[in-house]
Design a protein around this motif. Structure first.
Motif, mmCIF file in Angstrom:
data_model
loop_
_atom_site.group_PDB
_atom_site.id
_atom_site.type_symbol
_atom_site.label_atom_id
_atom_site.label_comp_id
_atom_site.label_asym_id
_atom_site.label_seq_id
_atom_site.Cartn_x
_atom_site.Cartn_y
_atom_site.Cartn_z
ATOM 1 N N ARG A 166 32.660 37.789 49.195
ATOM 2 C CA ARG A 166 32.598 37.780 50.644
ATOM 3 C C ARG A 166 31.162 37.559 51.115
ATOM 4 O O ARG A 166 30.248 38.254 50.671
ATOM 5 C CB ARG A 166 33.132 39.109 51.169
ATOM 6 C CG ARG A 166 33.309 39.171 52.661
ATOM 7 C CD ARG A 166 34.036 40.460 52.995
ATOM 8 N NE ARG A 166 34.089 40.649 54.423
ATOM 9 C CZ ARG A 166 33.138 41.261 55.126
ATOM 10 N NH1 ARG A 166 32.092 41.747 54.515
ATOM 11 N NH2 ARG A 166 33.257 41.389 56.426
ATOM 12 N N CYS A 167 31.008 36.618 52.014
ATOM 13 C CA CYS A 167 29.699 36.362 52.626
ATOM 14 C C CYS A 167 29.391 37.497 53.602
ATOM 15 O O CYS A 167 30.233 37.818 54.447
ATOM 16 C CB CYS A 167 29.729 35.017 53.341
ATOM 17 S SG CYS A 167 28.315 34.742 54.428
ATOM 18 N N VAL A 168 28.187 38.068 53.489
ATOM 19 C CA VAL A 168 27.853 39.173 54.387
ATOM 20 C C VAL A 168 27.463 38.672 55.779
ATOM 21 O O VAL A 168 27.276 39.456 56.699
ATOM 22 C CB VAL A 168 26.719 40.072 53.816
ATOM 23 C CG1 VAL A 168 27.163 40.761 52.544
ATOM 24 C CG2 VAL A 168 25.442 39.288 53.591
ATOM 25 N N GLY A 169 27.337 37.353 55.909
ATOM 26 C CA GLY A 169 27.022 36.777 57.215
ATOM 27 C C GLY A 169 28.272 36.579 58.048
ATOM 28 O O GLY A 169 28.491 37.250 59.051
ATOM 29 N N CYS A 170 29.125 35.648 57.611
ATOM 30 C CA CYS A 170 30.305 35.305 58.408
ATOM 31 C C CYS A 170 31.528 36.115 58.005
ATOM 32 O O CYS A 170 32.521 36.148 58.727
ATOM 33 C CB CYS A 170 30.599 33.812 58.275
ATOM 34 S SG CYS A 170 31.038 33.296 56.612
ATOM 35 N N GLY A 171 31.486 36.768 56.843
ATOM 36 C CA GLY A 171 32.600 37.603 56.421
ATOM 37 C C GLY A 171 33.735 36.855 55.743
ATOM 38 O O GLY A 171 34.762 37.450 55.432
ATOM 39 N N LEU A 206 25.846 35.249 50.269
ATOM 40 C CA LEU A 206 25.713 34.515 51.524
ATOM 41 C C LEU A 206 26.140 33.077 51.310
ATOM 42 O O LEU A 206 25.848 32.487 50.261
ATOM 43 C CB LEU A 206 24.247 34.507 51.964
ATOM 44 C CG LEU A 206 23.697 35.668 52.782
ATOM 45 C CD1 LEU A 206 22.197 35.479 52.949
ATOM 46 C CD2 LEU A 206 24.373 35.744 54.137
ATOM 47 N N CYS A 207 26.818 32.492 52.311
ATOM 48 C CA CYS A 207 27.085 31.062 52.284
ATOM 49 C C CYS A 207 25.748 30.326 52.288
ATOM 50 O O CYS A 207 24.754 30.839 52.788
ATOM 51 C CB CYS A 207 27.861 30.611 53.515
ATOM 52 S SG CYS A 207 29.425 31.426 53.764
ATOM 53 N N ARG A 208 25.761 29.147 51.756
ATOM 54 C CA ARG A 208 24.536 28.335 51.814
ATOM 55 C C ARG A 208 24.465 27.669 53.178
ATOM 56 O O ARG A 208 24.617 26.452 53.303
ATOM 57 C CB ARG A 208 24.538 27.301 50.687
ATOM 58 C CG ARG A 208 24.480 27.967 49.331
ATOM 59 C CD ARG A 208 24.572 26.970 48.203
ATOM 60 N NE ARG A 208 24.579 27.644 46.921
ATOM 61 C CZ ARG A 208 23.485 28.057 46.287
ATOM 62 N NH1 ARG A 208 22.307 27.827 46.808
ATOM 63 N NH2 ARG A 208 23.581 28.688 45.143
ATOM 64 N N LYS A 224 23.275 29.493 59.371
ATOM 65 C CA LYS A 224 23.982 30.344 60.325
ATOM 66 C C LYS A 224 24.283 31.708 59.710
ATOM 67 O O LYS A 224 24.139 32.751 60.341
ATOM 68 C CB LYS A 224 25.310 29.679 60.714
ATOM 69 C CG LYS A 224 25.351 29.217 62.144
ATOM 70 C CD LYS A 224 26.728 28.708 62.556
ATOM 71 C CE LYS A 224 27.615 28.239 61.422
ATOM 72 N NZ LYS A 224 28.727 27.392 61.804
ATOM 73 N N CYS A 225 24.739 31.681 58.480
ATOM 74 C CA CYS A 225 25.113 32.924 57.797
ATOM 75 C C CYS A 225 23.887 33.770 57.482
ATOM 76 O O CYS A 225 23.942 34.990 57.564
ATOM 77 C CB CYS A 225 25.898 32.615 56.527
ATOM 78 S SG CYS A 225 27.503 31.911 56.905
ATOM 79 N N VAL A 226 22.786 33.119 57.124
ATOM 80 C CA VAL A 226 21.544 33.853 56.867
ATOM 81 C C VAL A 226 21.115 34.573 58.141
ATOM 82 O O VAL A 226 20.814 35.764 58.133
ATOM 83 C CB VAL A 226 20.424 32.888 56.392
ATOM 84 C CG1 VAL A 226 19.085 33.622 56.304
ATOM 85 C CG2 VAL A 226 20.785 32.274 55.053
HETATM 86 ZN ZN LIG Z 1 29.043 32.820 55.496
#
Ligand SMILES: [Zn+2]
Length: 92
Positions: A13-18, A52-54, A57-59
């Motif tokens: 799971r990306c902690v940015g966008c979930g 995190l997604c690359r 936005k997610c960062v």
């Molecule tokens: Zn993400």
């Protein structure tokens, strides 16, 4: 035919966008062991980690939501401007 031949893809799971994505598509952050501490980006192993997604936005999302401090259980001071810049560089 069965689905037995479909390889299992580990999702993280990306902690940015979930969103959940295949682990290899995500950037891994982990806590560096030892007294110096710090956060390592892109490490393959280690203890507690966050993904995190690359995607810039997610960062940014992860930073503004303090998601990294929660996921990695580190004080907010550890999420420095330098780390943020490093992450942005790593995803773009
Ligand atoms: Zn993400």
């Amino acid at each position: 035919m069965t689905s037995a031949s479909i390889p299992h893809i580990p999702l993280r799971r990306c902690v940015g966008c979930g969103k959940f994505r295949p682990q290899k598509e995500l950037l891994r952050l982990s806590i560096l062991p030892g007294p110096a501490g710090g956060i390592d980006v892109g490490a393959r192993q280690g203890g507690r980690g966050a993904y995190l997604c690359r995607d810039r936005k997610c960062v940014t999302l992860a930073l503004t939501r303090h998601a990294l401090t929660r996921a990695l259980r580190v004080p907010q001071e550890m999420i420095s401007k330098e780390l943020f810049d490093h992450l942005l560089g790593a995803v773009s």
